[in-house]
Structure formats: C-alpha cells, structure tokens
Design an enzyme around this catalytic site. Sequence first.
Site, short mmCIF file in Angstrom:
data_model
loop_
_atom_site.label_atom_id
_atom_site.label_comp_id
_atom_site.label_asym_id
_atom_site.label_seq_id
_atom_site.Cartn_x
_atom_site.Cartn_y
_atom_site.Cartn_z
N HIS A 95 -21.47 22.13 -98.24
CA HIS A 95 -22.46 21.14 -97.80
C HIS A 95 -23.26 20.69 -99.00
O HIS A 95 -23.50 21.49 -99.92
CB HIS A 95 -23.43 21.75 -96.77
N LYS A 103 -19.88 27.14 -97.43
CA LYS A 103 -19.76 27.40 -95.99
C LYS A 103 -18.93 28.67 -95.72
O LYS A 103 -18.20 29.15 -96.61
CB LYS A 103 -19.14 26.17 -95.31
N ASN A 122 -14.69 22.41 -94.28
CA ASN A 122 -14.58 21.68 -95.54
C ASN A 122 -15.37 22.30 -96.71
O ASN A 122 -15.75 21.61 -97.64
CB ASN A 122 -14.94 20.21 -95.32
N GLU A 127 -34.10 20.19 -96.33
CA GLU A 127 -33.13 21.29 -96.32
C GLU A 127 -33.55 22.43 -97.25
O GLU A 127 -33.35 23.61 -96.94
CB GLU A 127 -31.76 20.76 -96.72
N TYR A 154 -28.72 21.23 -88.84
CA TYR A 154 -27.91 20.02 -88.60
C TYR A 154 -28.46 19.17 -87.46
O TYR A 154 -27.70 18.41 -86.84
CB TYR A 154 -26.46 20.42 -88.32
P1 RTP Z 1 -22.30 18.00 -95.04
O1 RTP Z 1 -23.48 17.42 -94.30
O2 RTP Z 1 -21.85 19.34 -94.48
O3 RTP Z 1 -22.58 18.07 -96.51
O4 RTP Z 1 -21.04 17.04 -94.90
P2 RTP Z 1 -20.97 15.46 -94.99
O5 RTP Z 1 -22.33 14.90 -95.31
O6 RTP Z 1 -19.84 15.09 -95.89
O7 RTP Z 1 -20.55 15.09 -93.51
P3 RTP Z 1 -21.47 14.86 -92.21
O8 RTP Z 1 -21.07 13.57 -91.60
O9 RTP Z 1 -22.91 15.06 -92.55
O10 RTP Z 1 -20.96 16.01 -91.24
C1 RTP Z 1 -21.50 17.32 -91.32
C2 RTP Z 1 -20.39 18.32 -91.16
O11 RTP Z 1 -19.91 18.29 -89.82
C3 RTP Z 1 -18.52 18.61 -89.81
N1 RTP Z 1 -17.79 17.48 -89.24
N2 RTP Z 1 -16.87 17.63 -88.33
N3 RTP Z 1 -14.91 17.17 -86.37
C4 RTP Z 1 -15.40 16.13 -87.05
O12 RTP Z 1 -15.03 14.99 -86.87
C5 RTP Z 1 -16.44 16.41 -88.03
N4 RTP Z 1 -17.07 15.51 -88.75
C6 RTP Z 1 -17.93 16.20 -89.51
C7 RTP Z 1 -18.10 18.86 -91.25
O13 RTP Z 1 -18.20 20.28 -91.52
C8 RTP Z 1 -19.14 18.07 -92.00
O14 RTP Z 1 -19.25 18.51 -93.32
MG MG Z 2 -24.07 15.43 -94.25
#
Ligand code: RTP
Ligand code: MG
Length: 139
Positions: A116, A10, A113, A127, A50
């Site tokens: 992805h 990212k 973070n 994707e 997303y």
């Molecule tokens: P990713 O899709 O980016 O691999 O991350 P992930 O599965 O671990 O998490 P996901 O729930 O899919 O969330 C996608 C991305 O959104 C941002 N996020 N912000 N502010 C918040 O509470 C929050 N929660 C998620 C993060 O960049 C997350 O990786």
């Molecule tokens: Mg995710």
Amino acid sequence: MSERTLAIIKPDAVKKNAVGDIINRYEQAGLKPVAMKLMQMSKPVAEGFYAVHKARPFFDSLCTFMSSGPAVVIVLQGDNAIKKNRELMGATDPAKADANTIRKAHGANIEFNAVHGSDSPETAAFETAYFFPGMEIFS
Ligand code: RTP
Ligand code: MG
C-alpha cells in the site's frame, strides 16, 4: 521537497518473504524508513484505515485480507515520497504494473498486491497519524 508517506507491506508479501526486497527498493530509491512496525491489524482497524473505500464492493474482502496476518507498516521520508512510492509500487493490478515495480515482482492479483502507499498529502497525513504518534517518527 522532502515529505512523508505511509507504506504497508501487506500480509501476502510478508508471508512470501518479500519484506527485505521491498525495504531495499525503498532505500535504493532514497526513501528512508523513519517509523516502522510489524503488526496484525484487527478487522475494525483495517476498516478504519480503508474507510474511504467502504462503499466499494471489495471493501469487506479487502479488510479481511489486510487483517489476515502480520503486515509491516512504515513511514517513508524523502523527496516527493508520495509520488515516488506510487511509482515504485506500480499499478493496483499487478498484471498491469510496469516492469521493475514491487507489484509486478510480488503481487498475485488486484487484491493481493503486496503493498500500500498513500495517494495524496491529505491521505499521507491521515494514514501516518492512524498508525504512529509523533514521538515514534524519527527524522
Ligand atoms: P492501496 O490503497 O492499497 O495503496 O492501493 P491502490 O491505491 O493502488 O488501490 P485502491 O483503489 O486504493 O484499492 C485499495 C486496495 O483494495 C484492493 N482492491 N481490490 N477486488 C478489486 O477489484 C480490488 N480493487 C482494489 C487492493 O488490495 C487495493 O490495493
Ligand atoms: Mg489507495
């Protein structure tokens, strides 16, 4: 079973010069880059990527972040690539991520973070095709 997953380094991690460390972690774990590019997403491109999160409160902020600078978009191939990459990444919130994970090393908070990774075969297929035509994927 060899499979493919879509990884993104990212914009926050590109800014802090973590690209080399992160790609090294993939390779050391047996995940081979078979397609890769440095690109800055437009906001609509981030929103399309997303789209599953469009009802979430963090959606707009997430898409602003993801389009804020260049990111490295990578197709990784290897045994159990999807699960293996999720393990390398660690928990979404870097504060909760295990030691030796990418997010523990390079993530700042639950939004910024560092990486992805696709979370299922279905999302990996969507994707991967979102960013790469078949002729740009080597195997
Ligand atoms: P990713 O899709 O980016 O691999 O991350 P992930 O599965 O671990 O998490 P996901 O729930 O899919 O969330 C996608 C991305 O959104 C941002 N996020 N912000 N502010 C918040 O509470 C929050 N929660 C998620 C993060 O960049 C997350 O990786
Ligand atoms: Mg995710």
